[in-house]
Design a protein around this motif. Structure first.
Motif, PDB file in Angstrom:
ATOM      1  N   VAL A   8       1.614   6.901  -6.842  1.00  0.00           N
ATOM      2  CA  VAL A   8       0.349   7.658  -7.221  1.00  0.00           C
ATOM      3  C   VAL A   8       0.760   8.944  -6.946  1.00  0.00           C
ATOM      4  O   VAL A   8       0.785   9.857  -7.748  1.00  0.00           O
ATOM      5  N   ASN A   9       1.615   9.355  -5.752  1.00  0.00           N
ATOM      6  CA  ASN A   9       1.951  10.532  -5.454  1.00  0.00           C
ATOM      7  C   ASN A   9       3.004  11.215  -6.492  1.00  0.00           C
ATOM      8  O   ASN A   9       2.880  12.170  -6.827  1.00  0.00           O
ATOM      9  N   THR A  17     -10.090   8.897   3.282  1.00  0.00           N
ATOM     10  CA  THR A  17      -9.864   7.942   4.341  1.00  0.00           C
ATOM     11  C   THR A  17      -9.898   8.656   5.642  1.00  0.00           C
ATOM     12  O   THR A  17      -9.264   8.169   6.947  1.00  0.00           O
ATOM     13  N   HIS A  38      -6.296   4.585   0.151  1.00  0.00           N
ATOM     14  CA  HIS A  38      -5.353   5.113   0.676  1.00  0.00           C
ATOM     15  C   HIS A  38      -4.430   5.426  -0.631  1.00  0.00           C
ATOM     16  O   HIS A  38      -3.716   6.215  -0.737  1.00  0.00           O
ATOM     17  N   VAL A  39      -4.344   4.212  -1.538  1.00  0.00           N
ATOM     18  CA  VAL A  39      -3.760   4.516  -2.672  1.00  0.00           C
ATOM     19  C   VAL A  39      -4.057   5.432  -3.504  1.00  0.00           C
ATOM     20  O   VAL A  39      -3.350   6.346  -3.927  1.00  0.00           O
ATOM     21  N   MET A  94       0.854  -1.291  -0.018  1.00  0.00           N
ATOM     22  CA  MET A  94       0.152  -0.044   0.018  1.00  0.00           C
ATOM     23  C   MET A  94       0.888   1.125   0.017  1.00  0.00           C
ATOM     24  O   MET A  94       0.493   2.254  -0.982  1.00  0.00           O
ATOM     25  N   ARG A  95       1.867   1.220   0.818  1.00  0.00           N
ATOM     26  CA  ARG A  95       2.785   2.528   0.921  1.00  0.00           C
ATOM     27  C   ARG A  95       3.552   2.610  -0.487  1.00  0.00           C
ATOM     28  O   ARG A  95       3.541   3.817  -0.895  1.00  0.00           O
ATOM     29  N   GLN A 122      -5.836   8.056  -2.919  1.00  0.00           N
ATOM     30  CA  GLN A 122      -6.079   9.389  -2.038  1.00  0.00           C
ATOM     31  C   GLN A 122      -5.499  10.772  -2.788  1.00  0.00           C
ATOM     32  O   GLN A 122      -5.975  11.805  -2.754  1.00  0.00           O
ATOM     33  N   PRO A 123      -4.137  10.506  -3.092  1.00  0.00           N
ATOM     34  CA  PRO A 123      -3.539  11.606  -3.675  1.00  0.00           C
ATOM     35  C   PRO A 123      -4.215  12.298  -4.635  1.00  0.00           C
ATOM     36  O   PRO A 123      -4.264  13.384  -5.092  1.00  0.00           O
ATOM     37  N   CYS A 164       2.367   1.691  -3.381  1.00  0.00           N
ATOM     38  CA  CYS A 164       1.503   2.203  -4.375  1.00  0.00           C
ATOM     39  C   CYS A 164       1.258   3.611  -4.088  1.00  0.00           C
ATOM     40  O   CYS A 164       0.915   4.330  -5.067  1.00  0.00           O
ATOM     41  N   MET A 165       0.857   4.157  -3.030  1.00  0.00           N
ATOM     42  CA  MET A 165       0.883   5.326  -2.560  1.00  0.00           C
ATOM     43  C   MET A 165       1.811   6.097  -3.208  1.00  0.00           C
ATOM     44  O   MET A 165       1.671   7.461  -3.614  1.00  0.00           O
ATOM     45  N   GLU A 200     -11.076  14.011   1.063  1.00  0.00           N
ATOM     46  CA  GLU A 200     -10.405  12.845   1.754  1.00  0.00           C
ATOM     47  C   GLU A 200     -11.289  11.598   1.680  1.00  0.00           C
ATOM     48  O   GLU A 200     -12.265  11.932   2.772  1.00  0.00           O
TER      49      GLU A 200
END
Length: 242
Positions: A12-13, A204, A188-189, A5-6, A191-192, A8-9, A202
């Motif tokens: 995306v960021n 989340t 979470h992924v 998850m982190r 969200q950005p 992938c986040m 948001e």
């Protein structure tokens, strides 16, 4: 799962870097002129899918017309006025929204709902409604707004302040999913990117925790799965009494 998850986040960021730059230099504000049109079109479909839930919730509004006269409703983040059709005839409505570009669509909804009296439109954030007097309204309505305010506790304090004793705060909000679900992962992924698409939204947020801590005398809150895109399926719905 947490590592994936982190990762992938992060990806995306990185992909959102151009949007981050646009916001940093102030050009993202242009989207605020377009956003009301997006909301207007999306909310029509949202109302169709959530009609039964909204109707059931707002049927209880007359219970808070304690004086027996004209009920006063203040709507935080009224947007294009998609809740107006659910309000009882004869109500006086005060509309607030931080985005003044909603007025065009707001006037259209007002024309389609002449069973209500519209007192004024206040350009204000949920955190600062200082132009509204203390204990001056019977009901505060807030739907799909607490996901994008900068400060949920302060928004709830403002709602509490302007409600008369015994008045109610009505809400329908999408919230963060169960941590064990794929919905939670993708919330979470994505969200950005979602932040920019939703003008600060948001997906989340555990909004119910803020409502539980807001100091209302009674809280009627239900968690539901809305018939919507899986990222925003988890919802809370209900009202809180001052």
């Amino acid at each position: 799962m947490a590592f994936l998850m982190r990762l992938c986040m992060l990806v995306v960021n990185v992909l959102c870097l151009p949007l981050h730059v646009l916001e940093a230099v102030g050009l993202y504000k242009i989207y605020k002129r377009v956003f009301p049109l997006c909301v207007y079109r999306i909310s029509v479909n949202y109302n169709k899918k959530m009609y039964d839930k909204k109707r059931e919730l707002f049927l209880t509004l007359p219970e808070f017309n304690k004086a027996g006269g004209q009920m006063t409703i203040l709507e935080i983040g009224c947007g294009s006025g998609t809740n107006f059709g659910f309000y009882p005839p004869g109500c006086k409505v005060i509309c607030t929204d931080p985005n003044p570009h909603f007025q065009k669509y707001l006037k259209k909804s007002m024309g389609e709902n002449d069973h209500l009296t519209y007192e004024r439109f206040v350009v204000a954030s949920g955190e600062d409604m200082g132009s509204v007097e203390d204990e001056s309204v019977d009901v505060v309505v807030c739907t799909l707004v607490l996901c994008s305010v900068n400060n949920i506790p302060q928004t709830l304090r403002e709602a509490h302040r302007i409600l008369r004793p015994g008045g109610a705060f009505y809400f329908i909000e999408h919230v963060v999913a169960d941590p064990s679900s794929w919905a939670y992962f993708f919330q979470h992924v994505l969200q950005p990117a979602w932040y920019y698409f939703g003008d600060g939204c948001e997906v989340t947020r555990a909004t119910w925790k803020h409502l539980e801590a807001a100091g209302f005398s009674d809280l009627k809150l239900r968690h539901i799965e809305a018939p919507l895109f899986f990222v925003i399926k988890p919802h809370i719905i209900g009202y809180a009494v001052k």
